[in-house]
Write a protein that holds these residues in place. Sequence first.
Motif, PDB file in Angstrom:
ATOM      1  N   GLN A 173     -52.089 -26.048  36.071  1.00  0.00           N
ATOM      2  CA  GLN A 173     -53.462 -25.619  35.328  1.00  0.00           C
ATOM      3  C   GLN A 173     -53.607 -26.706  34.140  1.00  0.00           C
ATOM      4  O   GLN A 173     -54.679 -27.033  34.028  1.00  0.00           O
ATOM      5  N   ASN A 174     -52.619 -27.009  33.412  1.00  0.00           N
ATOM      6  CA  ASN A 174     -52.740 -28.047  32.536  1.00  0.00           C
ATOM      7  C   ASN A 174     -53.142 -29.400  33.020  1.00  0.00           C
ATOM      8  O   ASN A 174     -53.474 -30.104  32.465  1.00  0.00           O
ATOM      9  N   GLY A 175     -52.176 -29.879  34.122  1.00  0.00           N
ATOM     10  CA  GLY A 175     -52.651 -31.034  34.825  1.00  0.00           C
ATOM     11  C   GLY A 175     -53.891 -30.910  35.231  1.00  0.00           C
ATOM     12  O   GLY A 175     -54.767 -32.225  35.142  1.00  0.00           O
ATOM     13  N   HIS A 176     -54.578 -30.125  35.780  1.00  0.00           N
ATOM     14  CA  HIS A 176     -55.937 -30.284  36.163  1.00  0.00           C
ATOM     15  C   HIS A 176     -57.099 -29.985  34.901  1.00  0.00           C
ATOM     16  O   HIS A 176     -58.061 -30.581  34.827  1.00  0.00           O
ATOM     17  N   ARG A 177     -56.533 -29.527  33.678  1.00  0.00           N
ATOM     18  CA  ARG A 177     -57.313 -29.534  32.353  1.00  0.00           C
ATOM     19  C   ARG A 177     -57.262 -30.940  31.963  1.00  0.00           C
ATOM     20  O   ARG A 177     -58.273 -31.404  31.562  1.00  0.00           O
TER      21      ARG A 177
END
Length: 662
Positions: A173-177
């Motif tokens: 999720q944070n990578g996609h953020r």
Amino acid sequence: MSHDIKNFSISFSALEYNNPNNVIYQARLNGFEKEWTILPQGSNTVTYTNLKPGRYTLEIKANLPNTPELHRKIKIVITPPIWLSWWAKILYLLILIVGSFCTYISIKHRIAQKKENQKKQNENNIMQSQLQFFTDISHEIRTPLTLILTPIEELIKSTKDPDLKATYKIIDQNGHRILRLVNQVMEMRKLDKGQVKLCAEQTDINDFIHEIIVSFNHLAQEKNIGFDLHIAPDLPSVWIDQEKLDKVIFNVLSNAFKYTPANGEIELSVDINDSFLRIRITDTGCGIPKDLREKVFNRFYQVPNENNKVKMGTGIGLHLSRQLMEIHHGQIFVEDNDQPGTTFVILLPLDDSYLKPEEKKLEHSDRNPATLVQTSISPESTAEALPANSGKNKRKPKLLIVEDNQEIKDYIYKVLSPEYQIFEAKNGKEGLEMTIKELPDCIISDIMMPEMDGIEMCDKIKKNEQTSHIPVIMLTAKTAIEQRIEGLKVGADSYIPKPFNIEHLKIRIQKLIEVRRVMKNKYEGKSNTIKEEISSLKSTDEKFLEKLEKIVKSKMAETDLSVETISQEIGLSRSQLQRKLKQLTQQNPSDYIRITRLRHAAWLLASKNLSISEISYVTGFSSLSHFSNCFKEFYGMSPSHYMEIHRVPKKTQDSEDEAQQS
């Protein structure tokens, strides 16, 4: 006297009755002349012309010989015109003073304005430099993100431990953020350059909104936020650019969830207001002060409050949303109300009357939301996909990876080596040499590389008859549509942006190899009768090109082979030949002759035991140096280097000779 009297005369006479003709007169007009004028004897008149306005004194002297002089004078005033009167001169003086003062103020204001403009220009240059820096960094970030997001997807699929899977999902999720932020920076750069165009299509707004909110349901549960959706019934289909509106709604919803505390409420409603589609997003967060509600759409601006000290942001999202809505002929603003929290309103025209013909996409396609990197391959679809090395085909297909980042190469090698025979190159120059030497079944190439980039390498591969059939996949961090078009123009078969989905890459490689194999079987594995049938069904254009190629090859050794010679042989005028060849091959006759010579020379270098000078002579080049320069420009390497890395085995030369002769 008035100023418009141009000349006048004054007569005078002395009281002398005995000898009046003996009187001697002298005259002087003070203010006009300094010397006395002695008049001729017997003359008693003076005349003056074109006197300027002013005060004068006319003096007259009269005397008889040996007698004292008599002296008289008279004042003459010539009145000035109204525009030269004393009060007019005072007015002129006042105008001069006022004009000088205004000029001073104007110059001062101009200098201040120039300084202000220079300051704004400097700020804009700094901002553009920062944005260009962010854009360049964004391209670099996409490569390490590939090595984070792509393996983490594999880990999420393969792990069975729920706790470990939850940890992997947080990383994902944070990578996609980070990826969304990178995409926003690059989108802003494209907006500044005017490269973003509207591409609207008729859309069911109900389905469109439901696809977006799915991404936020999990976040609402985690933060215990009530997330309500209200869509008015019987809404008509609307013309929208799905990608752009997706980004706008996603940005506003992201901010709403960011600033709404736990146990808060977020509501998204869709209805019709006058002739506009209205989307309202309301939250119960900290709110925005009234005097700052317009500033939040400025680039890099953030509301100065305690929340922003804790929840760091960039100030990009809302600015990007405002620009996208302007392109979309719509509006986005903060609603003016006294309710707690913030309400963002998005307005869009209902019909398509505001759209230009080029802004419409008439054919509907599956939506690729801006919130996703690229569509993942579902487990069902991957299960149905055939492995690359299956059935009777025991030989592993050859796969060439051209990439200057060693970590990316290592990861792709690790994932694909069980199914493919992998070859590696660190730049386009090595990749071109490896392609000619190994003739791989598929090539995966980056674009930005030293010595020779991926675009140039792909162009040379597709121009070479021996390698033009090899599919090329561009795997790169450069995602602008112009860069994709550039890659497709030189013959790239696919364009996959980083970070990529590994299953997507696997399926793409497999399908491209499969398509080439089917084409090969179709045209090489059929009987002679079918070949003859296909030959008999050739179009007029194909027959024309075959005849042209036969003529050029028959006269190839002639150094003075000209377009006129070919046009006479083929029975067309020079201009007709030019137009027809340009239409069929996008080449003019001179280029066609040169490229045909170079391709024949490449075949001779690879299959015949001839020296380079002999091949240069056979193919009709006037000098060896001219041949070497043309060959290197077309193939990216010298003739000697080409000969070294591409030697045909002895047993296959005979069959190739027969094919070339036929």
